[in-house]
Motif scaffolding. Structure first.
Motif, PDB file in Angstrom:
ATOM      1  N   MET A 365       0.810  -1.214   0.000  1.00  0.00           N
ATOM      2  CA  MET A 365       0.000   0.000   0.000  1.00  0.00           C
ATOM      3  C   MET A 365       0.844   1.265   0.000  1.00  0.00           C
ATOM      4  SD  MET A 365      -3.134  -0.406  -0.530  1.00  0.00           S
ATOM      5  CE  MET A 365      -3.474   1.336  -0.297  1.00  0.00           C
ATOM      6  N   CYS A 366       2.034   1.224   0.543  1.00  0.00           N
ATOM      7  CA  CYS A 366       2.896   2.408   0.491  1.00  0.00           C
ATOM      8  C   CYS A 366       3.213   2.768  -0.961  1.00  0.00           C
ATOM      9  CB  CYS A 366       4.189   2.171   1.271  1.00  0.00           C
ATOM     10  SG  CYS A 366       3.985   2.274   3.060  1.00  0.00           S
ATOM     11  N   GLU A 367       3.449   1.760  -1.785  1.00  0.00           N
ATOM     12  CA  GLU A 367       3.734   2.011  -3.199  1.00  0.00           C
ATOM     13  C   GLU A 367       2.489   2.543  -3.910  1.00  0.00           C
ATOM     14  OE1 GLU A 367       5.699  -1.152  -5.297  1.00  0.00           O
ATOM     15  OE2 GLU A 367       6.800  -1.789  -3.506  1.00  0.00           O
ATOM     16  N   ILE A 368       1.339   2.016  -3.567  1.00  0.00           N
ATOM     17  CA  ILE A 368       0.099   2.491  -4.190  1.00  0.00           C
ATOM     18  C   ILE A 368      -0.189   3.937  -3.794  1.00  0.00           C
ATOM     19  CG2 ILE A 368      -2.423   2.199  -4.147  1.00  0.00           C
ATOM     20  CD1 ILE A 368      -1.932  -0.828  -4.213  1.00  0.00           C
ATOM     21  N   MET A 369       0.013   4.260  -2.514  1.00  0.00           N
ATOM     22  CA  MET A 369      -0.200   5.642  -2.084  1.00  0.00           C
ATOM     23  C   MET A 369       0.783   6.574  -2.776  1.00  0.00           C
ATOM     24  SD  MET A 369      -2.860   5.342  -0.312  1.00  0.00           S
ATOM     25  CE  MET A 369      -2.945   7.123  -0.331  1.00  0.00           C
ATOM     26  N   ALA A 370       2.023   6.143  -2.949  1.00  0.00           N
ATOM     27  CA  ALA A 370       3.011   6.967  -3.649  1.00  0.00           C
ATOM     28  C   ALA A 370       2.591   7.185  -5.099  1.00  0.00           C
ATOM     29  CB  ALA A 370       4.385   6.316  -3.573  1.00  0.00           C
ATOM     30  N   TRP A 371       2.038   6.145  -5.725  1.00  0.00           N
ATOM     31  CA  TRP A 371       1.595   6.267  -7.113  1.00  0.00           C
ATOM     32  C   TRP A 371       0.450   7.284  -7.211  1.00  0.00           C
ATOM     33  CZ3 TRP A 371      -2.767   5.924 -10.033  1.00  0.00           C
ATOM     34  CH2 TRP A 371      -2.603   5.846 -11.416  1.00  0.00           C
ATOM     35  N   ASP A 373      -0.141   9.784  -5.221  1.00  0.00           N
ATOM     36  CA  ASP A 373       0.413  11.127  -5.004  1.00  0.00           C
ATOM     37  C   ASP A 373       1.109  11.651  -6.257  1.00  0.00           C
ATOM     38  OD1 ASP A 373      -0.531  11.254  -2.458  1.00  0.00           O
ATOM     39  OD2 ASP A 373       1.407  11.276  -1.465  1.00  0.00           O
ATOM     40  N   GLN A 374       1.774  10.769  -6.956  1.00  0.00           N
ATOM     41  CA  GLN A 374       2.536  11.189  -8.135  1.00  0.00           C
ATOM     42  C   GLN A 374       1.662  11.409  -9.358  1.00  0.00           C
ATOM     43  OE1 GLN A 374       5.338   7.973  -8.442  1.00  0.00           O
ATOM     44  NE2 GLN A 374       6.322   8.490  -6.489  1.00  0.00           N
ATOM     45  N   ASN A 375       0.499  10.763  -9.412  1.00  0.00           N
ATOM     46  CA  ASN A 375      -0.281  10.769 -10.639  1.00  0.00           C
ATOM     47  C   ASN A 375      -1.620  11.497 -10.568  1.00  0.00           C
ATOM     48  OD1 ASN A 375       1.105   8.828 -12.767  1.00  0.00           O
ATOM     49  ND2 ASN A 375       1.415   7.910 -10.732  1.00  0.00           N
ATOM     50  N   LEU A 376      -2.083  11.848  -9.368  1.00  0.00           N
ATOM     51  CA  LEU A 376      -3.360  12.534  -9.245  1.00  0.00           C
ATOM     52  C   LEU A 376      -3.135  14.007  -8.912  1.00  0.00           C
ATOM     53  CD1 LEU A 376      -5.632   9.954  -7.399  1.00  0.00           C
ATOM     54  CD2 LEU A 376      -5.229  10.251  -9.850  1.00  0.00           C
ATOM     55  N   PRO A 377      -4.085  14.877  -9.267  1.00  0.00           N
ATOM     56  CA  PRO A 377      -3.921  16.312  -8.998  1.00  0.00           C
ATOM     57  C   PRO A 377      -3.810  16.613  -7.505  1.00  0.00           C
ATOM     58  CG  PRO A 377      -5.741  15.910 -10.531  1.00  0.00           C
ATOM     59  CD  PRO A 377      -5.334  14.572  -9.990  1.00  0.00           C
ATOM     60  N   ALA A 378      -3.177  17.739  -7.205  1.00  0.00           N
ATOM     61  CA  ALA A 378      -2.988  18.136  -5.799  1.00  0.00           C
ATOM     62  C   ALA A 378      -4.306  18.443  -5.111  1.00  0.00           C
ATOM     63  CB  ALA A 378      -2.058  19.347  -5.719  1.00  0.00           C
ATOM     64  N   THR A 431     -11.145  15.398  -8.602  1.00  0.00           N
ATOM     65  CA  THR A 431     -11.019  13.950  -8.491  1.00  0.00           C
ATOM     66  C   THR A 431     -11.351  13.569  -7.046  1.00  0.00           C
ATOM     67  OG1 THR A 431      -9.296  13.892 -10.176  1.00  0.00           O
ATOM     68  CG2 THR A 431      -9.437  11.995  -8.708  1.00  0.00           C
ATOM     69  N   VAL A 432     -12.190  12.559  -6.876  1.00  0.00           N
ATOM     70  CA  VAL A 432     -12.609  12.143  -5.531  1.00  0.00           C
ATOM     71  C   VAL A 432     -12.295  10.665  -5.347  1.00  0.00           C
ATOM     72  CG1 VAL A 432     -14.528  11.906  -3.916  1.00  0.00           C
ATOM     73  CG2 VAL A 432     -14.448  13.882  -5.467  1.00  0.00           C
ATOM     74  N   ILE A 433     -11.505  10.377  -4.326  1.00  0.00           N
ATOM     75  CA  ILE A 433     -11.089   9.004  -4.014  1.00  0.00           C
ATOM     76  C   ILE A 433     -11.591   8.643  -2.625  1.00  0.00           C
ATOM     77  CG2 ILE A 433      -9.161   7.401  -3.758  1.00  0.00           C
ATOM     78  CD1 ILE A 433      -9.294   8.517  -6.546  1.00  0.00           C
ATOM     79  N   CYS A 434     -12.313   7.542  -2.531  1.00  0.00           N
ATOM     80  CA  CYS A 434     -12.713   6.996  -1.230  1.00  0.00           C
ATOM     81  C   CYS A 434     -11.844   5.789  -0.922  1.00  0.00           C
ATOM     82  CB  CYS A 434     -14.189   6.594  -1.251  1.00  0.00           C
ATOM     83  SG  CYS A 434     -14.707   5.600   0.171  1.00  0.00           S
ATOM     84  N   ALA A 516      -1.810   0.359 -11.250  1.00  0.00           N
ATOM     85  CA  ALA A 516      -1.858   1.539 -12.114  1.00  0.00           C
ATOM     86  C   ALA A 516      -2.773   1.320 -13.315  1.00  0.00           C
ATOM     87  CB  ALA A 516      -0.450   1.916 -12.569  1.00  0.00           C
ATOM     88  N   ALA A 517      -2.638   0.171 -13.972  1.00  0.00           N
ATOM     89  CA  ALA A 517      -3.479  -0.114 -15.142  1.00  0.00           C
ATOM     90  C   ALA A 517      -4.936  -0.284 -14.734  1.00  0.00           C
ATOM     91  CB  ALA A 517      -2.975  -1.363 -15.857  1.00  0.00           C
TER      92      ALA A 517
END
Length: 555
Positions: A365-371, A373-378, A431-434, A516-517
């Motif tokens: 999950m740390c890698e997913i959270m990093a992804w 952060d890197q790919n979604l708007p602030a 963008t909304v993420i739950c 990611a895909a």
């Protein structure tokens, strides 16, 4: 307007006057007259939800995001009881909110009529006020007062029971005036005293929290902190009050607080608390300060006078909206002091605490959270309910902008989906993420139907470990290897099939490299989407696996 109208018409006219553009409800026969009035009111969108708890959480989250009271209508008895879960969030999270309840007709009340409840007694400790409206002529007065109460001082929910027969009574009534929170800003003398106290400190800490902020104040307090080289902590689930990439940000004081941050606060010689109530979770179980008189010099800024000195007696207590105070404090420029090394160490402790961890299993999950952060708007809005799964979001995600963290301070399960729906209504372009756990998701999963009905592009990530993780963690610590009631694996549904049944997109992710895909496919769907992320049951916390927690308890 002064003309004869039904109470229901007067009520809805007041909602329009107050700027209400959306109300959430589960329809009930006890307020049919209001539903009829809304039929002729294009200014207000009626959102029909699947459960009153979900509707109440939507109204609360809408109030949290907009700063204006979110509005809920529910029916009497079971409807109001169901809605109480969201009302509790509004009260503990200090969110402006109105809960209108269709009440029994006046001629049967006090007889314990069908579904009758005395809401003054039921909600007396869960709301700022319970205002039962018995006279149609006073409708505008009561609604205006409810809006004003919800916004005044410490914001919060107000409950308005509406007797069914009263709603069709006619009366001549003047409209109210749009409610505005009174501005009770700090005096110049108080600001000078605060600045002098900061300048005299050696180990200061600024803590931000509570409601009543705005983007200008958040930007101002960040500039002030960075130019003053001050360390800034956030209270529980208020991490979006300062950019987490700021050199001044040192972490969140909440559940599972960084022990080094807790020590930093304990060892501070000055605490400037702006907006936080200083409740149990935000003070690490009332341990970061001594009660009732802290060893640290305490400056407490809060909008509600009753909360100042409630638990901790401050040296300086300031009754002020936090945004107004922050703007006034920053207006005179930075404060200089000798705390640079103190701030640097606290920031380094935060960076170390939030460094990625490797956990058991094929999902990291740390890698997913990093992804993300890197790919979604602030300005991506993240919502969540309650459970151990939230640690992956709150500890490893970096909140960048104000209004991007919508989470229940009261720790309510099931909050994430209703909050995501409200967020998409409030900010359609965001963008909304739950982020949800498998147990947490099932508390309000039927609201997926509400999201589908409105075509809302919310993205739900279910972290599925087949258990109620938080309770299992405590269970293993106190009753190791005696699993009772916390295993969900046998009864959990196929969440992807569940999502598809509602018309949402659904996909299962079993390996980090596939995320990611899968997210791209989910994000391409023009409507709600659900990604079921299969978490290894051993990955119970970032700090220790399930087996490690059990072994430590067994000694």
């Amino acid at each position: 307007m002064s003309m004869e109208r039904t109470a229901a018409r007067i009520l809805v006219d007041q909602l329009v006057l107050q700027g209400v553009d959306r109300v959430f409800c589960v329809p009930g026969e006890s307020f049919l007259a209001v539903l009829d009035a809304l039929h002729d009111t294009p200014e207000i969108e009626l959102v029909t939800c699947r459960h009153e708890g979900g509707a109440a959480m939507m109204a609360e989250a809408y109030g949290k995001l907009t700063g204006r009271p979110g509005v809920l209508f529910c029916s009497r008895g079971p409807g109001a009881t169901n809605a109480s879960s969201g009302l509790h969030v509004g009260f503990q999270d200090s969110t402006p909110m109105l809960m209108f309840i269709g009440q029994n007709p006046r001629d049967v009340m006090t007889r314990e009529a069908f579904q009758e409840i005395d809401y003054r007694r039921m909600f007396g400790t869960q709301a700022k006020a319970v205002l039962q409206l018995d006279d149609a002529a006073r409708t505008a007065e009561y609604v205006t007062r409810a809006f004003q109460l919800a916004l005044n001082g410490r914001p919060g929910p107000v409950v308005i029971p509406l007797p069914e027969d009263m709603l069709t009574d006619k009366a001549i009534s003047m409209d109210g005036r749009r409610a505005v929170a009174p501005c009770n800003g700090p005096t110049t003398t108080v600001i000078a005293d605060v600045r002098a106290a900061l300048a005299a400190a050696v180990r200061p800490v600024v803590m931000l929290g509570g409601s009543g902020w705005n983007s200008d104040a958040v930007a101002a307090v960040r500039r002030f902190a960075e130019k003053s080289d001050l360390p800034v902590a956030a209270s529980f689930r208020r991490q979006d009050l300062i950019d987490n990439l700021s050199s001044s940000y040192i972490g969140e004081i909440g559940l599972g607080v960084n022990p080094k941050l807790a020590e930093t606060v304990k060892n501070a010689d000055l605490l400037l608390v702006i907006g936080a109530r200083l409740g149990e979770i935000g003070t690490n179980g009332y341990t970061i300060m001594e009660t009732p008189c802290p060893v640290q010099r305490l400056i407490h800024v809060y909008a509600g006078a009753d909360e100042i000195g409630h638990v901790y007696q401050p040296e300086i207590g300031i009754v002020s909206n936090p945004a107004t105070f922050a703007l006034a404090l920053a207006a005179d420029g930075p404060v200089t002091g000798v705390w640079g090394a103190h701030r640097e160490k606290a920031r380094a402790d935060y960076v170390a605490w939030t460094a990625p961890r490797t956990s058991p299993g094929a999902i990291q999950m740390c890698e997913i959270m990093a992804w993300l952060d890197q790919n979604l708007p602030a300005d991506t809005i993240y919502t969540n309910g309650a459970g151990n799964f939230t640690v992956w979001l709150h500890r490893f995600h970096r909140y960048r902008q104000f209004g991007t963290q919508v989470a229940p301070i009261c720790g309510s399960m099931g909050y994430g989906i209703p909050a995501a729906i409200a967020a998409k209504f409030a900010r359609p372009d965001a963008t909304v993420i739950c982020i949800a756990g498998d147990g947490d998701f099932q508390m309000t999963c039927t609201e997926l139907a509400t999201a589908c009905a409105h075509g809302l592009k919310i993205r739900i990530l279910i972290l599925n470990n087949g258990m109620l993780g938080t309770i299992r963690m405590h269970q293993e610590r106190h009753y190791p290897a005696r699993v009772s009631g916390t295993d969900l694996s046998a009864g959990n549904p196929d969440f992807t099939a569940f999502a598809k049944a509602y018309g949402a997109y659904g996909e299962r992710v079993e390996k980090t490299e596939d995320f990611a895909a899968a997210f791209a496919r989910a994000d391409a769907h023009d409507g709600p989407s659900v990604l079921e992320i299969m978490i290894d049951p051993e990955a119970l916390t970032p700090a220790a696996s399930l087996s490690q927690i059990r072994a430590a308890a067994l000694g």
